[in-house]
Design an enzyme around this catalytic site. Structure first.
Site, short mmCIF file in Angstrom:
data_model
loop_
_atom_site.label_atom_id
_atom_site.label_comp_id
_atom_site.label_asym_id
_atom_site.label_seq_id
_atom_site.Cartn_x
_atom_site.Cartn_y
_atom_site.Cartn_z
N HIS A 86 -35.41 -28.34 11.58
CA HIS A 86 -34.41 -27.55 11.37
C HIS A 86 -33.83 -27.18 12.67
O HIS A 86 -33.96 -27.85 13.72
CB HIS A 86 -35.42 -25.92 11.44
CG HIS A 86 -36.38 -25.85 12.47
ND1 HIS A 86 -37.71 -25.93 12.23
CD2 HIS A 86 -36.08 -25.36 13.54
CE1 HIS A 86 -38.31 -25.72 13.38
NE2 HIS A 86 -37.34 -25.15 14.17
P1 TYD Z 1 -43.33 -24.33 11.13
O1 TYD Z 1 -42.16 -23.58 11.47
O2 TYD Z 1 -43.67 -24.89 10.10
O3 TYD Z 1 -43.53 -25.07 12.72
P2 TYD Z 1 -42.52 -26.52 13.07
O4 TYD Z 1 -41.33 -25.96 13.18
O5 TYD Z 1 -43.26 -27.14 13.97
O6 TYD Z 1 -42.65 -27.40 11.85
O7 TYD Z 1 -44.33 -23.09 11.55
C1 TYD Z 1 -45.63 -23.18 11.38
C2 TYD Z 1 -46.31 -21.92 10.97
O8 TYD Z 1 -46.35 -21.03 11.96
C3 TYD Z 1 -45.30 -21.13 9.90
O9 TYD Z 1 -46.23 -20.41 9.05
C4 TYD Z 1 -44.78 -20.15 10.76
C5 TYD Z 1 -45.70 -19.90 11.89
N1 TYD Z 1 -44.96 -19.49 12.99
C6 TYD Z 1 -44.92 -18.07 13.68
O10 TYD Z 1 -45.84 -17.52 13.05
N2 TYD Z 1 -44.51 -17.92 14.85
C7 TYD Z 1 -43.88 -18.84 15.52
O11 TYD Z 1 -43.41 -18.33 16.60
C8 TYD Z 1 -43.45 -20.06 15.02
C9 TYD Z 1 -42.84 -21.22 15.66
C10 TYD Z 1 -44.42 -20.51 13.87
#
Ligand code: TYD
Length: 139
Positions: free
Chosen positions: A49
């Site tokens: 992303h």
């Molecule tokens: P995700 O966006 O899938 O992580 P990546 O970009 O590393 O693939 O995030 C995983 C989970 O964590 C998702 O349910 C959202 C949550 N999350 C939060 O609650 N707060 C945050 O600051 C981040 C980065 C993720």
């Protein structure tokens, strides 16, 4: 594409080493959020992303991983393997993290609170936004 990698000051003595990071000094923004990835499974790729506003600094404080940065025109892969190095990820930068060592802990310092609306998760939409930005610049 300009890659901004910070090399933080290390305070070392016979006891070991320490890195201290202060917002608006070592880190170029106010730190609103810290999160970290650990126990990442082998061959997993994360991220996929870009952000509309968020700026981040990625620090692999233990182990190692690779980060792909893609500004819509150019792609670069940066290895993070030192606890005193930080990779700046600006807004509108598509990023993916992979090649995590089994002991990797990737800590992220973020300029904004978590906001799903700030995410651009569709690569085609991201490319269109980059293209639009370029077109606007040339007018
Ligand atoms: P995700 O966006 O899938 O992580 P990546 O970009 O590393 O693939 O995030 C995983 C989970 O964590 C998702 O349910 C959202 C949550 N999350 C939060 O609650 N707060 C945050 O600051 C981040 C980065 C993720």
């Amino acid at each position: 594409m300009q890659i901004v990698k910070y090399v933080f000051q290390q305070h070392g003595d016979e006891r070991g080493r320490l890195v201290a990071l202060e917002e608006m000094k070592d880190i170029p923004f106010e730190i609103k959020r810290v999160y970290y990835l650990y126990e990442t499974k082998e061959r997993v790729h994360r991220g996929f992303h870009a952000h509309r506003n968020l700026e981040q600094i990625l620090i692999c404080i233990h182990g190692s991983c690779d980060v792909l940065l893609d500004n819509g025109t150019e792609k670069k892969v940066i290895s993070l393997e030192k606890p005193y190095e930080g990779l700046f990820v600006p807004n509108y930068m598509w990023h993916e993290m992979y090649n995590f060592s089994s002991d990797a802990v990737l800590m992220v310092l973020a300029s904004e609170y978590y906001k799903e609306e700030d995410y651009i998760r569709d690569y085609e939409v991201f490319l269109k936004m980059c293209k639009k930005d370029e077109d606007d610049d040339t007018v």
